[in-house]
Each structure stands twice: as structure tokens, then as C-alpha cells.
Scaffold this active site. Structure first.
Site, PDB file in Angstrom:
ATOM      1  N   LYS A 273      10.953   7.385  14.537  1.00 60.70           N
ATOM      2  CA  LYS A 273      11.694   7.671  13.310  1.00 60.70           C
ATOM      3  C   LYS A 273      13.123   8.123  13.626  1.00 60.70           C
ATOM      4  O   LYS A 273      14.066   7.809  12.888  1.00 60.70           O
ATOM      5  CB  LYS A 273      10.958   8.730  12.479  1.00 60.70           C
ATOM      6  CG  LYS A 273       9.599   8.255  11.955  1.00 60.70           C
ATOM      7  CD  LYS A 273       9.766   7.102  10.983  1.00 60.70           C
ATOM      8  CE  LYS A 273       8.478   6.602  10.384  1.00 60.70           C
ATOM      9  NZ  LYS A 273       8.663   5.454   9.499  1.00 60.70           N
TER      10      LYS A 273
ATOM     11  N   ASN B 220       9.797  -0.280   5.368  1.00 57.80           N
ATOM     12  CA  ASN B 220       8.867   0.816   5.059  1.00 57.80           C
ATOM     13  C   ASN B 220       7.634   0.819   5.966  1.00 57.80           C
ATOM     14  O   ASN B 220       7.006   1.865   6.122  1.00 57.80           O
ATOM     15  CB  ASN B 220       8.448   0.684   3.581  1.00 57.80           C
ATOM     16  CG  ASN B 220       7.233   1.510   3.253  1.00 57.80           C
ATOM     17  OD1 ASN B 220       7.322   2.716   3.070  1.00 57.80           O
ATOM     18  ND2 ASN B 220       6.062   0.869   3.198  1.00 57.80           N
TER      19      ASN B 220
ATOM     20  N   TYR C 114       5.642   9.025  17.042  1.00 62.07           N
ATOM     21  CA  TYR C 114       6.083   8.839  15.646  1.00 62.07           C
ATOM     22  C   TYR C 114       7.491   9.409  15.456  1.00 62.07           C
ATOM     23  O   TYR C 114       8.376   8.745  14.898  1.00 62.07           O
ATOM     24  CB  TYR C 114       5.073   9.539  14.732  1.00 62.07           C
ATOM     25  CG  TYR C 114       5.322   9.372  13.255  1.00 62.07           C
ATOM     26  CD1 TYR C 114       5.046   8.171  12.612  1.00 62.07           C
ATOM     27  CD2 TYR C 114       5.819  10.429  12.495  1.00 62.07           C
ATOM     28  CE1 TYR C 114       5.262   8.021  11.251  1.00 62.07           C
ATOM     29  CE2 TYR C 114       6.031  10.289  11.126  1.00 62.07           C
ATOM     30  CZ  TYR C 114       5.749   9.086  10.509  1.00 62.07           C
ATOM     31  OH  TYR C 114       5.966   8.939   9.159  1.00 62.07           O
ATOM     32  N   ALA C 115       7.705  10.639  15.960  1.00 58.00           N
ATOM     33  CA  ALA C 115       9.016  11.280  15.800  1.00 58.00           C
ATOM     34  C   ALA C 115      10.101  10.481  16.518  1.00 58.00           C
ATOM     35  O   ALA C 115      11.196  10.283  15.982  1.00 58.00           O
ATOM     36  CB  ALA C 115       8.960  12.710  16.339  1.00 58.00           C
ATOM     37  N   ALA C 116       9.781  10.004  17.727  1.00 60.45           N
ATOM     38  CA  ALA C 116      10.774   9.227  18.488  1.00 60.45           C
ATOM     39  C   ALA C 116      11.104   7.929  17.749  1.00 60.45           C
ATOM     40  O   ALA C 116      12.265   7.514  17.671  1.00 60.45           O
ATOM     41  CB  ALA C 116      10.240   8.926  19.887  1.00 60.45           C
TER      42      ALA C 116
ATOM     43  N   ARG D   1       0.853  -1.199   0.000  1.00 57.94           N
ATOM     44  CA  ARG D   1       0.000   0.000   0.000  1.00 57.94           C
ATOM     45  C   ARG D   1       0.882   1.240   0.000  1.00 57.94           C
ATOM     46  O   ARG D   1       2.026   1.192   0.447  1.00 57.94           O
ATOM     47  CB  ARG D   1      -0.836  -0.029   1.280  1.00 57.94           C
ATOM     48  CG  ARG D   1      -2.008   0.896   1.264  1.00 57.94           C
ATOM     49  CD  ARG D   1      -2.820   0.749   2.514  1.00 57.94           C
ATOM     50  NE  ARG D   1      -2.469   1.759   3.493  1.00 57.94           N
ATOM     51  CZ  ARG D   1      -3.174   2.005   4.592  1.00 57.94           C
ATOM     52  NH1 ARG D   1      -4.241   1.282   4.861  1.00 57.94           N
ATOM     53  NH2 ARG D   1      -2.809   2.947   5.417  1.00 57.94           N
TER      54      ARG D   1
ATOM     55  N   VAL E  49       5.402  -6.997  11.658  1.00 59.70           N
ATOM     56  CA  VAL E  49       6.859  -6.852  11.857  1.00 59.70           C
ATOM     57  C   VAL E  49       7.216  -6.608  13.330  1.00 59.70           C
ATOM     58  O   VAL E  49       8.367  -6.751  13.713  1.00 59.70           O
ATOM     59  CB  VAL E  49       7.467  -5.727  10.974  1.00 59.70           C
ATOM     60  CG1 VAL E  49       7.339  -6.055   9.504  1.00 59.70           C
ATOM     61  CG2 VAL E  49       6.861  -4.366  11.301  1.00 59.70           C
TER      62      VAL E  49
HETATM   63  P1  NAD Z   1       0.370   3.591   4.581  1.00 59.28           P
HETATM   64  O1  NAD Z   1      -0.413   3.684   5.844  1.00 59.28           O
HETATM   65  O2  NAD Z   1      -0.325   3.856   3.295  1.00 59.28           O
HETATM   66  O3  NAD Z   1       1.105   2.168   4.493  1.00 59.28           O
HETATM   67  C1  NAD Z   1       1.711   1.596   5.598  1.00 59.28           C
HETATM   68  C2  NAD Z   1       1.940   0.137   5.308  1.00 59.28           C
HETATM   69  O4  NAD Z   1       2.566  -0.438   6.470  1.00 59.28           O
HETATM   70  C3  NAD Z   1       0.675  -0.671   5.039  1.00 59.28           C
HETATM   71  O5  NAD Z   1       0.902  -1.521   3.935  1.00 59.28           O
HETATM   72  C4  NAD Z   1       0.501  -1.524   6.293  1.00 59.28           C
HETATM   73  O6  NAD Z   1      -0.059  -2.827   6.031  1.00 59.28           O
HETATM   74  C5  NAD Z   1       1.946  -1.673   6.737  1.00 59.28           C
HETATM   75  N1  NAD Z   1       2.034  -1.974   8.152  1.00 59.28           N
HETATM   76  C6  NAD Z   1       1.549  -1.238   9.186  1.00 59.28           C
HETATM   77  N2  NAD Z   1       1.808  -1.869  10.346  1.00 59.28           N
HETATM   78  C7  NAD Z   1       2.475  -3.006  10.026  1.00 59.28           C
HETATM   79  C8  NAD Z   1       2.995  -4.076  10.782  1.00 59.28           C
HETATM   80  N3  NAD Z   1       2.889  -4.118  12.115  1.00 59.28           N
HETATM   81  N4  NAD Z   1       3.605  -5.103  10.132  1.00 59.28           N
HETATM   82  C9  NAD Z   1       3.704  -5.090   8.789  1.00 59.28           C
HETATM   83  N5  NAD Z   1       3.242  -4.102   8.014  1.00 59.28           N
HETATM   84  C10 NAD Z   1       2.620  -3.085   8.634  1.00 59.28           C
HETATM   85  O7  NAD Z   1       1.579   4.588   4.801  1.00 59.28           O
HETATM   86  P2  NAD Z   1       2.610   5.300   3.779  1.00 59.28           P
HETATM   87  O8  NAD Z   1       2.255   6.728   3.705  1.00 59.28           O
HETATM   88  O9  NAD Z   1       2.747   4.523   2.534  1.00 59.28           O
HETATM   89  O10 NAD Z   1       3.929   5.215   4.678  1.00 59.28           O
HETATM   90  C11 NAD Z   1       4.969   4.291   4.429  1.00 59.28           C
HETATM   91  C12 NAD Z   1       6.170   4.693   5.260  1.00 59.28           C
HETATM   92  O11 NAD Z   1       6.574   6.007   4.906  1.00 59.28           O
HETATM   93  C13 NAD Z   1       5.887   4.727   6.763  1.00 59.28           C
HETATM   94  O12 NAD Z   1       7.013   4.241   7.459  1.00 59.28           O
HETATM   95  C14 NAD Z   1       5.701   6.188   7.051  1.00 59.28           C
HETATM   96  O13 NAD Z   1       6.024   6.516   8.372  1.00 59.28           O
HETATM   97  C15 NAD Z   1       6.689   6.799   6.062  1.00 59.28           C
HETATM   98  N6  NAD Z   1       6.410   8.190   5.733  1.00 59.28           N
HETATM   99  C16 NAD Z   1       5.240   8.551   5.111  1.00 59.28           C
HETATM  100  C17 NAD Z   1       5.014   9.876   4.812  1.00 59.28           C
HETATM  101  C18 NAD Z   1       3.754  10.340   4.129  1.00 59.28           C
HETATM  102  O14 NAD Z   1       3.587  11.559   3.999  1.00 59.28           O
HETATM  103  N7  NAD Z   1       2.893   9.468   3.662  1.00 59.28           N
HETATM  104  C19 NAD Z   1       5.974  10.843   5.153  1.00 59.28           C
HETATM  105  C20 NAD Z   1       7.162  10.445   5.778  1.00 59.28           C
HETATM  106  C21 NAD Z   1       7.359   9.101   6.069  1.00 59.28           C
END
Ligand code: NAD
Length: 250
Positions: A164, A95, A160-162, A19, A68
Site C-alpha cells: 500500500k 481497488n 500489505y503495508a509495503a 465485491r 491484475v
Molecule cells: P474484498 O476482499 O471484499 O474484495 C477484494 C476484491 O479484489 C474482490 O472482488 C477480488 O475478486 C478482487 N481481487 C483480489 N485479487 C485480485 C486479482 N489478482 N485480480 C483481480 N481482482 C482481484 O476487499 P475490500 O475490503 O472490498 O477491499 C477493497 C480494497 O480496499 C483493497 O485494495 C483493500 O486493500 C482496500 N482496503 C480495505 C479496507 C477494509 O477495511 N475493508 C481498508 C483499507 C483498504
């Protein structure tokens, strides 16, 4: 698009790979000719939709339901991967990530813990078994998806910040530990990317965030995937222990 990164035939594991940003990374790796193991937590519909959109590469895409944050389940996942990947795993993208926002004064301990467990401890567990796999063959690429929140902090996002910031510390230590085995470890830090992670933000909050972005738009998941693929290339052999920001200039 024709492959650009010399990673055809390599095996990649992408957590949260079905996703949002993870799905874009899985698709881009498939386009490059990789065999992709995309891990997701509970969203079977998301996994199905990735399989449909990547139907042209279905023989190289495998989806796995795996939390995970569950160390025992992560260990079993890597054990089960071993017999089906005789040449090992070359790429791990940590990710998977969640947000459970609240100001510190009202944050529930369970919410704090779950964010740390998924975002940070999950990255540790997946990296631990990945390096054991990669060390045998003296090659690997590990990329963690972190966030500008790691160094900026945002109101309501302490957990979240901690998590990351912790991921970046994990990345830097691990990079020193595995350098001799020719495994590189880096972070990609996306800015505001239009995915479901941001879907619950109020329109006013989104408008406020947009004002922070010099390029004056949110990024796309594909733009993040491009940075990840670049770091996964054998040609990125000297990029190590660092964070690549994909933020539109924040
Ligand atoms: P999203 O919510 O669309 O996708 C997150 C994915 O992580 C999903 O597929 C979900 O199934 C999976 N997931 C969640 N918990 C899980 C677990 N316990 N075990 C296995 N899989 C798990 O989020 P996104 O926006 O695609 O974010 C992806 C990454 O990018 C994240 O680490 C997020 O912190 C980081 N990020 C996103 C943004 C943003 O603006 N979207 C900005 C900075 C960082």
C-alpha cells in the site's frame, strides 16, 4: 439518488469491482450513469450477485475475470476493451487488493510476493495501459485504494503495508508524469470498512481496531465509494497527487 458528479456516459474500469468496496464503487458509478467494466479474480458468484443487484443498469455493466497480477492478461484486457470503447476509458479505480497476514519472521516468501504482485504490481499494470488510453484524449481519472497501513504499519501486515505504501509512491510519480495530459491520479485510503476482507479477523482483534476509531464505528463501502466518485468528477480537476483518508478519524 440523482447523479451528482457529472460523469454520466463515461467509461470506468474498477478492479476488484464485484465485491466489497469495489462493488459499492461499481454500483455508485452505474447510478451516476457510467458504463462500468468490473474486474474480479475468481469469484464468479460475486460477479453474478453484482449483476443481480444492479439489474436496473445491466446494459451498462460488464464483468471480466482477470488476474491484475498477470501482466500479459492485463494487456489483452485493455486491447479487447479498445474496440468496444470508441471514446476511450475515462476512469480507472485500482481497488483489487488482498491480505496474507503473518509476522515477518514467519511470512512465506510466496505470500509476500503475491500481496505485492496483486496490490502494487497489479495497480502498475492497470495504470500503465489506462494512461496510454487516456493520454490520447487528454483526460482521465485514476484512483487507487490504499490503506492507513501504508504509513502506520500494523503488526502482521508487513507485506500489505509495503504494497500500500508502494501504491502511494506509484500514485505520486504517475501524477507528475501525466499532469500535462489532464489526467489526475489520487489515492483513497479507507479505514476499517466492514467487508469480507476483514471477515477472518478475530472478534477481539476487531474490538481492538474499533477502539482506534474516533467516530466509534467501522465505515461502509458506500462511504468509500462517495470519496472515489468525488475524485472522479471533472470538478475535481485540481485534486491531484494526494491521498484522501476515509477513516472515521484514525
Ligand atoms: P474484498 O476482499 O471484499 O474484495 C477484494 C476484491 O479484489 C474482490 O472482488 C477480488 O475478486 C478482487 N481481487 C483480489 N485479487 C485480485 C486479482 N489478482 N485480480 C483481480 N481482482 C482481484 O476487499 P475490500 O475490503 O472490498 O477491499 C477493497 C480494497 O480496499 C483493497 O485494495 C483493500 O486493500 C482496500 N482496503 C480495505 C479496507 C477494509 O477495511 N475493508 C481498508 C483499507 C483498504
Amino acid at each position: 439518488m440523482s447523479p451528482q458528479f457529472d460523469i454520466g456516459g463515461q467509461v470506468a474500469v474498477v478492479t476488484g469491482g464485484t465485491r466489497g468496496i469495489g462493488a459499492a464503487i461499481s454500483s455508485a458509478l452505474l447510478e451516476e450513469g457510467c458504463i462500468v467494466h468490473a474486474v474480479y479474480q475468481g469469484n464468479a458468484a460475486g460477479a453474478q450477485s453484482l449483476r443481480e443487484s444492479c439489474a436496473a443498469h445491466s446494459e451498462r455493466l460488464f464483468t471480466h475475470a482477470l488476474d491484475v497480477a498477470n501482466h500479459t492478461a492485463v494487456e489483452s484486457f485493455w486491447s479487447e476493451l479498445e474496440p468496444v470503447t470508441p471514446n476511450g476509458v475515462q476512469i480507472l479505480v485500482n481497488n483489487a487488493g488482498i491480505r496474507r497476514d503473518a509476522i515477518v519472521g514467519t511470512m512465506k516468501p510466496d505470500d509476500w510476493q503475491r500481496v505485492i504482485d496483486v496490490n502494487l504490481t497489479g495497480s502498475f499494470a492497470m495504470s500503465k495501459f489506462a494512461v496510454l488510453n487516456m493520454m490520447q484524449r487528454r483526460y482521465g481519472r485514476i484512483v487507487m485504494i490504499t490503506s492507513p497501513a501504508a504509513h502506520q504499519g500494523f503488526q502482521g501486515q508487513a507485506a500489505y503495508a509495503a504494497s500500500k505504501a508502494g501504491q502511494q509512491g506509484l500514485m505520486r510519480s504517475l501524477a507528475r508524469e501525466v499532469a500535462k495530459r489532464k489526467i489526475t491520479v489520487n489515492c483513497v485510503s479507507p479505514g476499517f470498512i466492514d467487508t469480507e476482507l476483514l471477515a477472518d479477523l478475530a472478534p477481539e482483534q476487531k474490538a481492538e481496531y474499533l477502539k482506534l476509531v474516533p467516530l466509534n464505528r467501522f465505515g461502509t463501502a458506500q462511504e468509500v465509494a462517495y470519496a472515489v466518485l468525488m475524485l472522479c468528477s471533472p470538478r475535481a480537476a485540481y485534486i491531484h497527487g494526494t491521498t484522501l483518508e476515509v477513516t472515521g478519524g484514525i
